[in-house]
Structure formats: C-alpha cells, structure tokens
Design a protein around this motif. Structure first.
Motif, PDB file in Angstrom:
ATOM      1  N   ILE A 193       0.863  -1.184   0.000  1.00 58.67           N
ATOM      2  CA  ILE A 193       0.000   0.000   0.000  1.00 58.67           C
ATOM      3  C   ILE A 193       0.900   1.234   0.000  1.00 58.67           C
ATOM      4  CG2 ILE A 193      -1.815   1.292   1.208  1.00 58.67           C
ATOM      5  CD1 ILE A 193      -1.229  -2.262   2.285  1.00 58.67           C
ATOM      6  N   ASN A 194       0.611   2.199  -0.875  1.00 58.90           N
ATOM      7  CA  ASN A 194       1.345   3.469  -0.873  1.00 58.90           C
ATOM      8  C   ASN A 194       0.361   4.631  -0.946  1.00 58.90           C
ATOM      9  OD1 ASN A 194       3.157   5.548  -0.964  1.00 58.90           O
ATOM     10  ND2 ASN A 194       3.936   5.104  -3.015  1.00 58.90           N
ATOM     11  N   CYS A 195       0.169   5.280   0.187  1.00 57.47           N
ATOM     12  CA  CYS A 195      -0.629   6.511   0.255  1.00 57.47           C
ATOM     13  C   CYS A 195       0.257   7.669   0.711  1.00 57.47           C
ATOM     14  CB  CYS A 195      -1.806   6.344   1.218  1.00 57.47           C
ATOM     15  SG  CYS A 195      -3.022   5.135   0.680  1.00 57.47           S
ATOM     16  N   ALA A 196       1.574   7.539   0.488  1.00 61.59           N
ATOM     17  CA  ALA A 196       2.522   8.555   0.950  1.00 61.59           C
ATOM     18  C   ALA A 196       2.899   9.493  -0.191  1.00 61.59           C
ATOM     19  CB  ALA A 196       3.757   7.878   1.540  1.00 61.59           C
ATOM     20  N   VAL A 226      -0.784   7.344  -4.882  1.00 62.09           N
ATOM     21  CA  VAL A 226       0.131   8.407  -5.320  1.00 62.09           C
ATOM     22  C   VAL A 226       1.064   7.861  -6.399  1.00 62.09           C
ATOM     23  CG1 VAL A 226       0.068   9.768  -3.193  1.00 62.09           C
ATOM     24  CG2 VAL A 226       1.609   7.809  -3.349  1.00 62.09           C
ATOM     25  N   PHE A 227       1.501   8.728  -7.295  1.00 62.10           N
ATOM     26  CA  PHE A 227       2.218   8.273  -8.477  1.00 62.10           C
ATOM     27  C   PHE A 227       3.416   9.171  -8.778  1.00 62.10           C
ATOM     28  CE2 PHE A 227      -2.255   7.337  -8.569  1.00 62.10           C
ATOM     29  CZ  PHE A 227      -2.285   5.973  -8.867  1.00 62.10           C
ATOM     30  N   GLU A 228       4.383   8.600  -9.503  1.00 60.17           N
ATOM     31  CA  GLU A 228       5.564   9.380  -9.889  1.00 60.17           C
ATOM     32  C   GLU A 228       5.158  10.582 -10.719  1.00 60.17           C
ATOM     33  OE1 GLU A 228       9.131   7.388 -11.279  1.00 60.17           O
ATOM     34  OE2 GLU A 228       8.322   5.476 -10.576  1.00 60.17           O
ATOM     35  N   HIS A 229       4.227  10.382 -11.625  1.00 58.92           N
ATOM     36  CA  HIS A 229       3.668  11.478 -12.431  1.00 58.92           C
ATOM     37  C   HIS A 229       2.165  11.463 -12.220  1.00 58.92           C
ATOM     38  CE1 HIS A 229       7.524  11.938 -14.481  1.00 58.92           C
ATOM     39  NE2 HIS A 229       7.548  10.627 -14.622  1.00 58.92           N
ATOM     40  N   GLU A 230       1.599  12.620 -11.968  1.00 62.45           N
ATOM     41  CA  GLU A 230       0.158  12.687 -11.748  1.00 62.45           C
ATOM     42  C   GLU A 230      -0.469  13.660 -12.749  1.00 62.45           C
ATOM     43  OE1 GLU A 230      -0.533  13.463  -7.578  1.00 62.45           O
ATOM     44  OE2 GLU A 230       0.260  11.506  -7.000  1.00 62.45           O
ATOM     45  N   PRO A 231      -1.427  13.189 -13.570  1.00 66.37           N
ATOM     46  CA  PRO A 231      -1.992  11.836 -13.622  1.00 66.37           C
ATOM     47  C   PRO A 231      -0.943  10.788 -14.007  1.00 66.37           C
ATOM     48  CG  PRO A 231      -3.347  13.407 -14.869  1.00 66.37           C
ATOM     49  CD  PRO A 231      -2.068  14.085 -14.548  1.00 66.37           C
ATOM     50  N   PRO A 232      -1.157   9.531 -13.604  1.00 69.89           N
ATOM     51  CA  PRO A 232      -0.168   8.480 -13.889  1.00 69.89           C
ATOM     52  C   PRO A 232      -0.053   8.188 -15.381  1.00 69.89           C
ATOM     53  CG  PRO A 232      -2.158   7.548 -12.944  1.00 69.89           C
ATOM     54  CD  PRO A 232      -2.292   9.030 -12.819  1.00 69.89           C
ATOM     55  N   GLU A 233       1.148   7.762 -15.794  1.00 72.16           N
ATOM     56  CA  GLU A 233       1.425   7.540 -17.210  1.00 72.16           C
ATOM     57  C   GLU A 233       1.685   6.075 -17.542  1.00 72.16           C
ATOM     58  OE1 GLU A 233       4.777  10.039 -17.849  1.00 72.16           O
ATOM     59  OE2 GLU A 233       3.640  11.911 -17.654  1.00 72.16           O
ATOM     60  N   ASN A 234       1.629   5.192 -16.534  1.00 75.53           N
ATOM     61  CA  ASN A 234       1.954   3.787 -16.751  1.00 75.53           C
ATOM     62  C   ASN A 234       0.667   2.958 -16.765  1.00 75.53           C
ATOM     63  OD1 ASN A 234       2.846   1.142 -16.689  1.00 75.53           O
ATOM     64  ND2 ASN A 234       4.443   1.507 -15.162  1.00 75.53           N
ATOM     65  N   PRO A 235       0.168   2.571 -17.948  1.00 76.35           N
ATOM     66  CA  PRO A 235      -1.073   1.778 -17.992  1.00 76.35           C
ATOM     67  C   PRO A 235      -0.927   0.413 -17.344  1.00 76.35           C
ATOM     68  CG  PRO A 235      -0.025   1.863 -20.165  1.00 76.35           C
ATOM     69  CD  PRO A 235       0.721   2.834 -19.285  1.00 76.35           C
ATOM     70  N   GLY A 236       0.293  -0.093 -17.274  1.00 76.71           N
ATOM     71  CA  GLY A 236       0.508  -1.365 -16.597  1.00 76.71           C
ATOM     72  C   GLY A 236       0.169  -1.291 -15.123  1.00 76.71           C
ATOM     73  N   LEU A 237       0.236  -0.084 -14.583  1.00 78.27           N
ATOM     74  CA  LEU A 237      -0.099   0.147 -13.177  1.00 78.27           C
ATOM     75  C   LEU A 237      -1.592   0.393 -13.010  1.00 78.27           C
ATOM     76  CD1 LEU A 237       1.457   0.611 -10.399  1.00 78.27           C
ATOM     77  CD2 LEU A 237       1.221   3.042 -10.891  1.00 78.27           C
ATOM     78  N   THR A 238      -2.143   1.271 -13.847  1.00 74.38           N
ATOM     79  CA  THR A 238      -3.525   1.710 -13.651  1.00 74.38           C
ATOM     80  C   THR A 238      -4.558   0.739 -14.224  1.00 74.38           C
ATOM     81  OG1 THR A 238      -3.359   3.019 -15.689  1.00 74.38           O
ATOM     82  CG2 THR A 238      -2.881   4.144 -13.600  1.00 74.38           C
ATOM     83  N   GLN A 239      -4.127  -0.174 -15.083  1.00 75.73           N
ATOM     84  CA  GLN A 239      -5.080  -1.100 -15.700  1.00 75.73           C
ATOM     85  C   GLN A 239      -4.831  -2.548 -15.292  1.00 75.73           C
ATOM     86  OE1 GLN A 239      -5.167  -0.335 -19.952  1.00 75.73           O
ATOM     87  NE2 GLN A 239      -5.140   1.874 -19.617  1.00 75.73           N
ATOM     88  N   ASN A 240      -4.048  -2.743 -14.244  1.00 75.41           N
ATOM     89  CA  ASN A 240      -3.762  -4.087 -13.765  1.00 75.41           C
ATOM     90  C   ASN A 240      -4.868  -4.524 -12.806  1.00 75.41           C
ATOM     91  OD1 ASN A 240      -2.589  -6.338 -12.230  1.00 75.41           O
ATOM     92  ND2 ASN A 240      -0.675  -5.784 -13.238  1.00 75.41           N
ATOM     93  N   PRO A 241      -5.511  -5.656 -13.046  1.00 79.51           N
ATOM     94  CA  PRO A 241      -6.637  -6.075 -12.191  1.00 79.51           C
ATOM     95  C   PRO A 241      -6.229  -6.380 -10.746  1.00 79.51           C
ATOM     96  CG  PRO A 241      -6.012  -7.833 -13.716  1.00 79.51           C
ATOM     97  CD  PRO A 241      -5.257  -6.610 -14.137  1.00 79.51           C
TER      98      PRO A 241
END
Length: 415
Positions: free
Chosen positions: A228-231, A257-272
């Motif tokens: 979990i990362n909410c930092a 939280v993300f390195e770039h916001e909005p996030p740019e890595n679909p592997g992160l945001t679209q992983n089930p």
C-alpha cells in the motif's frame, strides 16, 4: 496591506484567518500556467499551493516581494526548496492537518486490497455474479510492515492493532523504547521484507527514499505480499511493482500516489491486481479545512509578528525554547553590529561561544541572527535568517559554535 495568492483549490472557510484580517488581501487564481504565475508573483507577499502548482526556480526568481510559500498539506516536493532558501523565502507546510484522513485512507485501501472490493464491485455492476473469483484474505493475525513511523505511520499502526495484526515498524529515528510503548516491533527493511504479509509506506519523498522499494527489494519479500502506498509517488518503483505483481511475487497493491500525476503507466492503472485512487489521501472535508487553517494562521503570524512554527527551511524551535532565547535575539544582533563597527573589516571565520543557561538550549536561531548581522554590514539587505547559511557558504566563509556550561558576564561571545 499584505497580498496573498492562492493557486490551487483551497477550502474557503480555512482561509478565514487571512480573508477576515484587515491587513490581508487574498486572491484565488486557480490553475495559472507557470509562465503566467511567474509574471504576476512579484506582486505578492505569500503564495499558497497544494500539490498541483509546481513552484519552480524560475517562479521563485521572479518573486521579489514574496516572503512565504505555504503548502496546504505535508509533502513539499512540488516546491524548489533550495531556490526559495537562496531567495530568503520561508517555506511552510501543515504537517498534522491531513494525518487522520491519510491514515483512514490507508486502512480503507488495505481492506479493499485484502477483500478485492473494487474488482468485485466492477464485476457486479457489469451484470456478473462471481463470488468464487474474489475470495480474499483476513487482516487478523497477519503481519503488517510500516515503513516510516512518523505521524501517519504511527496512526496506521495503532489502528491496525485493532484488527489484531502484528506490526513491524521501520524508521531511522524509531527507538526500541518508543516501539515498545506503541506495542510494535522495531524492524529493519529486510526484516519487514522477509516477514510482512502487508507493507505500507509512509516516508517523505527524498533523494534517499526515491526508489526505496525497488526490484531488488521485491525479490526479498515474502511471496504473496501486498503493498500500500498513500505517501508519495516515487518511493515505490512503479514498473518494478508491475513486474512483481505480474510474476506473482506480489499478490497485489493499492496505490494512491504516483511518480507522475496523472499516472502515465497503464501497466499500473489497468492491472486487475492493483487498486488505484487519484491521490485522495488528504481529500476529506475536514482535512482540507485543517490544512488551510494551519497555513493561513501561520502566514498571518509570520507576516504580522515574525512567529514561525512549521518552516521547512529553518531550524524548528519549540515555543518553550523560543521564549527562553527571546531576550538574546536582539542582544546577539546588537553584538554583531557593534563588532563590525569596531573592526571595520569583513570576517574570514566566525566563532560563536554560548555560556551558562544557553548551554543546553537550541541556539540555531541565535546563530543565524548573529551571522546575518555580521554579513549584512558588507552585503546587501536581501540576507535574512532563511538564506544566511547559503550566503555564508557562497562567500567561502566558515563558522563554529562552542557551548560551555560555566557562566560569564555575557552568555554569548563573538570572535
């Protein structure tokens, strides 16, 4: 009249300390482009931002009138602290205002991760009934590793104990005594990797913590661990996390939280197997009011009375210590000014001695005050207690401080 510009959405009720004060004029100009902000910033005494506005060196260099940059929240990685310090601008934040909100969001994310709640919701609302597919795990008697035992990490640990979890805590400043009082076990990062079923991150983002949780660390973890990362974005290497989830080493993750916001890595945001939320940790009505109130009240106090509580680029001094050293602030400046009038030449080195009752006190502010007075005699008036140490270094000067318990006629001496 002090002018304050607010460039990110801020609770209006939280700004009352400024908007209802006769000495302040507050302008809310949300969403300014960087070049526009650089053009207008020279008209203001204080700037209030959240995380959206990037306060860059170019903007700070154009801020000839600015005295305070306030982050209505905790993290200040969107502010160029070095540039602000060089310019003599105080940077403040609101370290306690969003503690409860971020703590509760962390627990919500951990529960959602353990029980596959977002995935199950998405399935059911699309017309499916897949109970067997979303079997989860319990928190009861699982081991939680808390990386970073500051305000939020501590509150997460306290609440996780309510689920009867076993808590391992890592922090460079965590002592065995404090860990014992909290009812947790002090552990190293490697010990957390080897034992934890869940790992939650609560460190600031610094050069030392960027990429702290990386591919090498994932290889050390217990198979099936959940993160979990909410930092802050960047503490966990995002691609390494995606790879670890896809390989099965990590069972899942919950990321706010993300390195770039909005996030740019679909592997992160679209992983089930990865739950994501759009940086909602501090997004509660109560938290937004608290952080706005905190920075508004401190801007008021800084500009009207010089009182500083939560400066990022000044030494922190408690109210008790500040009261003790208050009589010496004027004395120290007068001593420095008198010394320069007597010797009439710029110093190469500065030696400051403290005696008697100042022996055990935090004298960082006094030291800055004296050095500022010494340098101001020869350098321009832009020197203040914020940038004085950088000015000292830039001119190749050195200083030393010595403290002695015995008393003298004066509690301070300059050589």
């Amino acid at each position: 009249m002090y002018k304050v510009i607010v460039t990110d959405p801020i609770s209006a009720s939280g700004l009352k300390a400024l908007t209802e004060h006769d000495a302040f004029q507050v302008e809310q100009r949300v969403g300014l482009e960087p070049e526009v902000l650089a053009e207008v910033i020279g008209d203001y005494d204080a700037l209030i931002v959240r995380s959206q506005t990037q306060v860059t060196r170019d903007i700070i260099q154009a801020a000839d009138r600015l005295k305070v940059i306030a982050r209505a929240g905790v993290g200040v990685d969107n502010i160029d602290i070095d540039a602000a310090t060089e310019k003599g601008i105080i940077v403040i934040n609101a370290p306690a205002g969003n503690t409860i909100a971020a703590t509760e969001h962390t627990l919500a994310m951990m529960l959602a991760l353990a029980r596959n709640i977002p995935q199950a919701y998405g399935s059911l609302t699309s017309g499916k009934w897949e109970r067997k597919l979303f079997k989860g795990v319990e928190l009861y008697q699982k081991t939680l590793g808390v990386v970073g035992m500051g305000r939020i990490g501590t509150e997460v640990a306290k609440r996780a104990k309510g689920f009867q979890m076993n808590i391992l805590g890592y922090d460079p400043f965590l002592t065995e005594d404090r860990a014992k009082k909290l009812g947790i076990i002090k552990a190293s990062l490697d010990e957390i990797a080897a034992q934890a079923d869940f790992i939650t991150v609560h460190t600031p983002l610094t050069p030392e913590t960027r990429g702290l949780i990386n591919a090498e660390y994932f290889e050390k973890t217990k198979k099936g661990v959940r993160f979990i990362n909410c930092a802050r974005g960047g503490i966990i290497d995002e691609q390494a996390l995606v790879d670890a989830v896809n390989s099965g080493q990590v069972a899942g993750a919950a990321i706010d939280v993300f390195e770039h916001e909005p996030p740019e890595n679909p592997g992160l945001t679209q992983n089930p197997k990865i739950i994501v939320t759009p940086h909602l940790g501090a997004s509660t009505t109560e938290a937004q009011e608290k952080v706005a109130e905190s920075v508004s009240e401190e801007i008021r106090d800084i500009l009207t009375s010089g009182s500083v509580q939560h400066a990022i680029n000044l030494p922190h001094i408690s109210a008790t210590v500040k009261q003790k050293i208050k009589p010496y602030l004027t004395l120290s400046e007068q001593m420095a000014e008198l010394l320069m009038q007597i010797f009439k030449k710029a110093p190469k080195t500065i030696k400051i001695n403290y005696y008697g009752e100042l022996f055990l006190e935090d004298t960082g502010l006094l030291t800055r005050q004296m050095i500022k007075a010494l340098l101001s005699y020869y350098l321009d008036s832009s020197i203040n207690i914020v940038n004085v140490m950088q000015v000292l270094k830039a001119h190749g000067l050195s200083y030393s401080v010595q403290k002695m318990p015995h008393t003298k006629d004066l509690p301070i001496s300059l050589n």
